[in-house]
Design a protein around this motif. Structure first.
Motif, PDB file in Angstrom:
ATOM      1  N   LYS A  63       0.799  -1.279   0.161  1.00 51.56           N
ATOM      2  CA  LYS A  63       0.045  -0.027  -0.023  1.00 51.56           C
ATOM      3  C   LYS A  63       0.936   1.362   0.138  1.00 51.56           C
ATOM      4  O   LYS A  63       0.577   2.372  -0.592  1.00 51.56           O
ATOM      5  CB  LYS A  63      -0.820   0.024   1.130  1.00 51.56           C
ATOM      6  N   LEU A  64       2.007   1.251   0.635  1.00 51.79           N
ATOM      7  CA  LEU A  64       2.648   2.397   0.748  1.00 51.79           C
ATOM      8  C   LEU A  64       3.293   2.526  -0.518  1.00 51.79           C
ATOM      9  O   LEU A  64       3.549   3.882  -1.212  1.00 51.79           O
ATOM     10  CB  LEU A  64       3.967   2.171   1.713  1.00 51.79           C
ATOM     11  N   ILE A  65       3.916   1.511  -1.339  1.00 49.73           N
ATOM     12  CA  ILE A  65       4.480   1.655  -2.652  1.00 49.73           C
ATOM     13  C   ILE A  65       3.250   2.293  -3.684  1.00 49.73           C
ATOM     14  O   ILE A  65       3.662   2.963  -4.262  1.00 49.73           O
ATOM     15  CB  ILE A  65       5.206   0.336  -3.166  1.00 49.73           C
TER      16      ILE A  65
ATOM     17  N   MET B 148       0.913   4.051  -3.039  1.00 48.42           N
ATOM     18  CA  MET B 148       0.559   5.448  -2.712  1.00 48.42           C
ATOM     19  C   MET B 148       1.594   6.510  -3.422  1.00 48.42           C
ATOM     20  O   MET B 148       1.105   7.294  -4.118  1.00 48.42           O
ATOM     21  CB  MET B 148       0.524   5.605  -1.075  1.00 48.42           C
ATOM     22  N   PHE B 149       2.796   6.023  -3.215  1.00 46.20           N
ATOM     23  CA  PHE B 149       3.981   6.754  -3.888  1.00 46.20           C
ATOM     24  C   PHE B 149       3.852   6.627  -5.469  1.00 46.20           C
ATOM     25  O   PHE B 149       4.021   7.887  -6.105  1.00 46.20           O
ATOM     26  CB  PHE B 149       5.164   6.389  -3.252  1.00 46.20           C
ATOM     27  N   LEU B 150       3.548   5.548  -5.939  1.00 46.25           N
ATOM     28  CA  LEU B 150       3.299   5.293  -7.353  1.00 46.25           C
ATOM     29  C   LEU B 150       2.225   6.237  -7.711  1.00 46.25           C
ATOM     30  O   LEU B 150       2.116   6.827  -8.930  1.00 46.25           O
ATOM     31  CB  LEU B 150       3.174   3.949  -7.745  1.00 46.25           C
TER      32      LEU B 150
ATOM     33  N   VAL C 128       0.856   8.983  -6.220  1.00 49.89           N
ATOM     34  CA  VAL C 128       1.239  10.468  -6.347  1.00 49.89           C
ATOM     35  C   VAL C 128       2.297  10.675  -7.211  1.00 49.89           C
ATOM     36  O   VAL C 128       1.998  11.689  -7.802  1.00 49.89           O
ATOM     37  CB  VAL C 128       1.810  10.679  -4.771  1.00 49.89           C
ATOM     38  N   ALA C 129       3.115   9.952  -7.595  1.00 51.42           N
ATOM     39  CA  ALA C 129       4.232  10.274  -8.779  1.00 51.42           C
ATOM     40  C   ALA C 129       3.604  10.435 -10.241  1.00 51.42           C
ATOM     41  O   ALA C 129       3.824  11.055 -10.981  1.00 51.42           O
ATOM     42  CB  ALA C 129       5.123   9.160  -8.801  1.00 51.42           C
TER      43      ALA C 129
END
Length: 71
Positions: free
Chosen positions: A7-9, A11-13, A15-16
């Motif tokens: 989930k963290l990965i 989320m960053f994907l 946003v990026a």
């Protein structure tokens, strides 16, 4: 992969993706649409505003995949 890390990965994907897509769409609009009429601008921003959803769906589907069980 642990669910929290996935989930963290994700989320960053996401946003990026939104940041990079917005920059690319804006650069393209400034470079190519400066002399176009208002309808061309409207259609470009309508389509480019909806088009980012397609790669986002792929990321969200990846997030929803069930983790593989260990045997």
């Amino acid at each position: 992969m642990p669910l929290r890390l996935k989930k963290l990965i994700g989320m960053f994907l996401l946003v990026a993706l939104v940041i990079v897509y917005a920059l690319v769409a804006s650069i393209f609009a400034v470079a190519r649409l400066s002399e176009s009429g208002p309808w061309v601008h409207f259609l470009f921003f309508l389509l480019s505003g909806l088009l980012w959803v397609l790669p986002a769906i792929g990321i969200i589907k990846w997030l929803m995949l069930e983790p593989k069980t260990k045997r």
